[in-house]
Design a protein around this motif. Structure first.
Motif: not given
Length: 289
Positions: A74-77, A89-90, A121-126, A134-137
């Motif tokens: 099981w990988l953590t988020p 994001l990590a 905001a600005g928490i992902s390279d996506w 944005r929200t990431y799950a």
């Protein structure tokens, strides 16, 4: 005289023991065989004591199996974000603002787990627009019976086994979802488990309503898959294969103005209809024809 081994030293030594792949299966088989032999013994006291030992051993095996699964499979988020090569994001998933849920539900032959979510905001390279929040799950899926998922027995693509989408109580499921919220997702298989990372516009703007994460077999969410109660609560219909998680969002983060802007910009309908109201509309439509 040798100093006694501390609990931590014992645990570290135990963790280095290399268990074979069939360790759990062989141990359970041994326990079953031992139990069958005990059935033949005449002494009830002996049976009672031995069964207590067997129960304790079985619990230990089960806990060991769960520990190995959690630690190895099981990988953590945050680790999932690393696997998709998104260090920003990590870092966000490892930060204080991340919401770690780790809640599971049984869906047909699968166990679906909502690992966690994070917004900002600005928490992902996506997202190239660092100003947009944005929200990431992270959601993972595994076979409940332990059989590994592979590309031959499980479709992990975007058009594959499950649709993953946020839904909001009080609003039609076809109006607020991953599609209307400009969502994306990436997925992969690792160690016999499927991992999904979903991102949408920041769903915290709806935090003064109940917000769900729905995982189901189907495509665009609608009244076909979900029903609404008079209080706005959404539930998955009985004939739909899937589950819903309630997201633990902070109501103080709600932004009614942003919600209104969302509906104005998308032109989506805000009026939620119950099954009774849908039936009336259907009847009126039939009468008109």
């Amino acid at each position: 005289m040798r100093e006694p081994v501390s609990r931590e030293e014992y645990r570290r030594a135990f963790d280095t023991i290399p268990f074979s792949d069939d360790f759990e299966t062989r141990t359970q088989a041994m326990l079953r065989c031992r139990l069958q032999n005990l059935e033949k013994e005449e002494s009830q006291m002996t049976v009672r004591k031995s069964r207590k030992w067997i129960l304790a051993a079985a619990v230990a095996v089960a806990l060991l199996a769960l520990s190995v699964s959690a630690a190895v499979l099981w990988l953590t988020p945050a680790q999932v974000a690393e696997e998709i090569q998104d260090p920003l994001l990590a870092q966000a998933f490892a930060g204080e603002d991340a919401i770690l849920v780790n809640e599971s539900a049984q869906v047909d032959m699968y166990t679906v787990t909502l690992g966690g979510l994070v917004s900002g905001a600005g928490i992902s390279d996506w997202c190239s627009d660092v100003e947009e929040s944005r929200t990431y799950a992270v959601v993972s899926v595994a076979r409940t019976d332990g059989m590994p998922l592979t590309k031959d027995n499980y479709d992990v693509t975007s058009n594959g086994m499950f649709t993953i989408t946020p839904l909001v109580a009080g609003y039609p499921p076809q109006s607020v979802n991953i599609f209307s919220l400009d969502g994306n997702r990436v997925s992969f298989l690792q160690d016999g488990r499927a991992y999904y990372v979903m991102d949408t516009k920041d769903i915290q703007i709806f935090a003064d309503h109940t917000v769900y994460m729905a995982v189901y077999q189907g495509f665009v969410p609608s009244y076909k898959q979900f029903s609404a109660a008079e209080d706005g609560t959404l539930t998955m219909r009985d004939d739909v294969v899937g589950c819903m998680f309630t997201l633990p969002l902070d109501p103080a983060l709600a932004d009614p103005e942003a919600v209104q802007n969302f509906f104005e910009q998308t032109g989506m309908n805000q009026t939620l209809l119950t099954d009774a109201e849908l039936a009336v509309l259907e009847q009126e439509s039939l009468e008109e024809t």
